[in-house]
Scaffold this motif. Structure first.
Motif, PDB file in Angstrom:
ATOM      1  N   MET A  90      -2.146   3.395   5.702  1.00  0.00           N
ATOM      2  CA  MET A  90      -1.130   4.452   5.757  1.00  0.00           C
ATOM      3  C   MET A  90      -1.070   5.250   4.456  1.00  0.00           C
ATOM      4  O   MET A  90      -0.946   4.692   3.372  1.00  0.00           O
ATOM      5  N   LEU A  91      -1.152   6.541   4.603  1.00  0.00           N
ATOM      6  CA  LEU A  91      -1.095   7.494   3.501  1.00  0.00           C
ATOM      7  C   LEU A  91       0.063   8.435   3.792  1.00  0.00           C
ATOM      8  O   LEU A  91       0.281   8.806   4.948  1.00  0.00           O
ATOM      9  N   TYR A  92       0.821   8.800   2.757  1.00  0.00           N
ATOM     10  CA  TYR A  92       1.959   9.698   2.935  1.00  0.00           C
ATOM     11  C   TYR A  92       1.780  10.908   2.037  1.00  0.00           C
ATOM     12  O   TYR A  92       1.233  10.803   0.936  1.00  0.00           O
ATOM     13  N   SER A  93       2.259  12.054   2.506  1.00  0.00           N
ATOM     14  CA  SER A  93       2.196  13.269   1.711  1.00  0.00           C
ATOM     15  C   SER A  93       3.484  14.056   1.896  1.00  0.00           C
ATOM     16  O   SER A  93       4.193  13.897   2.888  1.00  0.00           O
ATOM     17  N   ALA A  94       3.768  14.901   0.916  1.00  0.00           N
ATOM     18  CA  ALA A  94       4.947  15.762   0.988  1.00  0.00           C
ATOM     19  C   ALA A  94       4.632  17.043   0.239  1.00  0.00           C
ATOM     20  O   ALA A  94       3.812  17.050  -0.682  1.00  0.00           O
ATOM     21  N   GLY A  95       5.292  18.122   0.640  1.00  0.00           N
ATOM     22  CA  GLY A  95       4.947  19.394   0.025  1.00  0.00           C
ATOM     23  C   GLY A  95       6.062  20.391  -0.039  1.00  0.00           C
ATOM     24  O   GLY A  95       7.205  20.124   0.334  1.00  0.00           O
ATOM     25  N   ALA A 125       8.071  19.273   4.401  1.00  0.00           N
ATOM     26  CA  ALA A 125       7.683  18.208   5.325  1.00  0.00           C
ATOM     27  C   ALA A 125       7.185  16.974   4.588  1.00  0.00           C
ATOM     28  O   ALA A 125       6.536  17.063   3.549  1.00  0.00           O
ATOM     29  N   VAL A 126       7.498  15.815   5.156  1.00  0.00           N
ATOM     30  CA  VAL A 126       6.941  14.534   4.727  1.00  0.00           C
ATOM     31  C   VAL A 126       6.086  14.056   5.897  1.00  0.00           C
ATOM     32  O   VAL A 126       6.558  14.014   7.039  1.00  0.00           O
ATOM     33  N   LYS A 127       4.833  13.716   5.610  1.00  0.00           N
ATOM     34  CA  LYS A 127       3.916  13.328   6.675  1.00  0.00           C
ATOM     35  C   LYS A 127       3.346  11.942   6.414  1.00  0.00           C
ATOM     36  O   LYS A 127       3.025  11.594   5.287  1.00  0.00           O
ATOM     37  N   ALA A 128       3.247  11.161   7.484  1.00  0.00           N
ATOM     38  CA  ALA A 128       2.568   9.868   7.451  1.00  0.00           C
ATOM     39  C   ALA A 128       1.230  10.051   8.143  1.00  0.00           C
ATOM     40  O   ALA A 128       1.156  10.681   9.207  1.00  0.00           O
ATOM     41  N   TRP A 129       0.174   9.494   7.547  1.00  0.00           N
ATOM     42  CA  TRP A 129      -1.180   9.665   8.058  1.00  0.00           C
ATOM     43  C   TRP A 129      -1.824   8.309   8.298  1.00  0.00           C
ATOM     44  O   TRP A 129      -1.646   7.388   7.500  1.00  0.00           O
ATOM     45  N   ASP A 130      -2.582   8.192   9.348  1.00  0.00           N
ATOM     46  CA  ASP A 130      -3.454   7.048   9.565  1.00  0.00           C
ATOM     47  C   ASP A 130      -4.752   7.408   8.849  1.00  0.00           C
ATOM     48  O   ASP A 130      -5.497   8.288   9.296  1.00  0.00           O
ATOM     49  N   ALA A 131      -5.002   6.759   7.708  1.00  0.00           N
ATOM     50  CA  ALA A 131      -6.141   7.128   6.876  1.00  0.00           C
ATOM     51  C   ALA A 131      -7.471   6.908   7.584  1.00  0.00           C
ATOM     52  O   ALA A 131      -8.392   7.712   7.441  1.00  0.00           O
ATOM     53  N   GLY A 132      -7.571   5.834   8.358  1.00  0.00           N
ATOM     54  CA  GLY A 132      -8.823   5.564   9.060  1.00  0.00           C
ATOM     55  C   GLY A 132      -9.120   6.574  10.142  1.00  0.00           C
ATOM     56  O   GLY A 132     -10.247   7.038  10.281  1.00  0.00           O
ATOM     57  N   SER A 154       8.361  15.172  -5.300  1.00  0.00           N
ATOM     58  CA  SER A 154       7.943  13.795  -5.575  1.00  0.00           C
ATOM     59  C   SER A 154       8.196  12.917  -4.358  1.00  0.00           C
ATOM     60  O   SER A 154       9.022  13.236  -3.507  1.00  0.00           O
ATOM     61  N   LEU A 155       7.469  11.779  -4.320  1.00  0.00           N
ATOM     62  CA  LEU A 155       7.479  10.931  -3.129  1.00  0.00           C
ATOM     63  C   LEU A 155       7.186   9.490  -3.524  1.00  0.00           C
ATOM     64  O   LEU A 155       6.347   9.234  -4.389  1.00  0.00           O
ATOM     65  N   SER A 156       7.886   8.552  -2.894  1.00  0.00           N
ATOM     66  CA  SER A 156       7.605   7.125  -3.068  1.00  0.00           C
ATOM     67  C   SER A 156       7.925   6.419  -1.756  1.00  0.00           C
ATOM     68  O   SER A 156       8.876   6.784  -1.062  1.00  0.00           O
ATOM     69  N   VAL A 157       7.130   5.400  -1.417  1.00  0.00           N
ATOM     70  CA  VAL A 157       7.325   4.642  -0.188  1.00  0.00           C
ATOM     71  C   VAL A 157       7.579   3.187  -0.557  1.00  0.00           C
ATOM     72  O   VAL A 157       6.850   2.603  -1.361  1.00  0.00           O
ATOM     73  N   SER A 158       8.627   2.599   0.003  1.00  0.00           N
ATOM     74  CA  SER A 158       8.959   1.201  -0.245  1.00  0.00           C
ATOM     75  C   SER A 158       8.319   0.313   0.811  1.00  0.00           C
ATOM     76  O   SER A 158       8.571   0.490   2.007  1.00  0.00           O
ATOM     77  N   LEU A 159       7.530  -0.646   0.375  1.00  0.00           N
ATOM     78  CA  LEU A 159       6.962  -1.610   1.311  1.00  0.00           C
ATOM     79  C   LEU A 159       7.994  -2.667   1.706  1.00  0.00           C
ATOM     80  O   LEU A 159       7.853  -3.320   2.729  1.00  0.00           O
ATOM     81  N   LEU A 160       9.050  -2.822   0.902  1.00  0.00           N
ATOM     82  CA  LEU A 160      10.085  -3.801   1.212  1.00  0.00           C
ATOM     83  C   LEU A 160      11.025  -3.318   2.308  1.00  0.00           C
ATOM     84  O   LEU A 160      11.399  -4.075   3.190  1.00  0.00           O
ATOM     85  N   SER A 161      11.408  -2.053   2.246  1.00  0.00           N
ATOM     86  CA  SER A 161      12.400  -1.539   3.200  1.00  0.00           C
ATOM     87  C   SER A 161      11.816  -0.579   4.223  1.00  0.00           C
ATOM     88  O   SER A 161      12.506  -0.186   5.158  1.00  0.00           O
ATOM     89  N   ALA A 162      10.570  -0.156   4.036  1.00  0.00           N
ATOM     90  CA  ALA A 162       9.925   0.849   4.886  1.00  0.00           C
ATOM     91  C   ALA A 162      10.647   2.187   4.812  1.00  0.00           C
ATOM     92  O   ALA A 162      10.584   2.992   5.733  1.00  0.00           O
TER      93      ALA A 162
END
Length: 197
Positions: free
Chosen positions: A50-55, A59-66, A82-90
């Protein structure tokens, strides 16, 4: 017949071969993910897939990298810096040009929490989730401030030592150490005394 000549020792390699070995490798793009309509200002790659981008299109977008495909778009109205993703809380945190800090829940497809005008007094240029405490979030701002948030409240938990110019980025090290960098040429490292969870 004569025995074949032994290859020259490694120490006697040609200068050309040595220079080629030290030359930086050329990199080429292996994927191009398109979907934003303005500058892509922030990316975060928290897992292998999972890759995330924002601009600046908000928009904030989640991408399936594969698969090289956008899986979720969280629409916004204000430019994201700026953007950050928490693996603890999703949860996803974004800093914006409108001075706000927003927390998104991709499962709800909307903003879960928006910190109002009290968040900062300039562009929110850096955000970083704690890898150890799901509720803790850092932010930095063009007004020079660096703040620690407990997302269960809309009031900052701590204000860290400010920068004399724009604060541009923030990062965690371990449970209680944070760093911020600014346009003042300073890297400030702080040790926090955090309340128990």
């Amino acid at each position: 017949g004569a025995a074949p000549a032994a290859p020259p020792p490694a120490a006697k390699r040609s200068r050309k071969a040595a220079a080629a070995a030290e030359a930086p490798a050329e990199l080429s793009a292996v994927a191009r993910l398109t979907g934003h309509h303005d500058c892509v200002a922030a990316v975060c790659w928290p897992t292998a897939t999972m890759l995330y981008s924002a601009g600046w299109d908000g928009a904030v977008k989640a991408w399936d990298a594969g698969a090289e495909a956008c899986t979720t778009t969280l629409p916004g109205q204000k430019a994201v810096a700026s953007l950050s993703v928490s693996l603890l809380s999703a949860l996803i945190a974004t800093g914006h040009a409108d001075h706000n800090l927003r927390v998104w829940d991709a499962r709800l497809d909307k903003t879960a929490l928006a910190f109002g005008p009290a968040a900062h007094k300039g562009w929110v240029t850096g955000v970083a989730w704690s890898a150890h405490r799901a509720e803790l979030l850092l932010s930095s701002c063009h007004d020079g401030s660096v703040k620690l948030w407990d997302t269960r409240s809309t009031v900052p938990l701590h204000e860290l030592p400010p920068h004399s110019d724009k604060a541009l980025c923030v990062a965690w090290h371990g449970v209680e150490h944070v760093a911020s960098g600014g346009a003042d040429g300073q890297l400030k490292v702080s040790s926090l005394r955090l309340p128990s969870a």
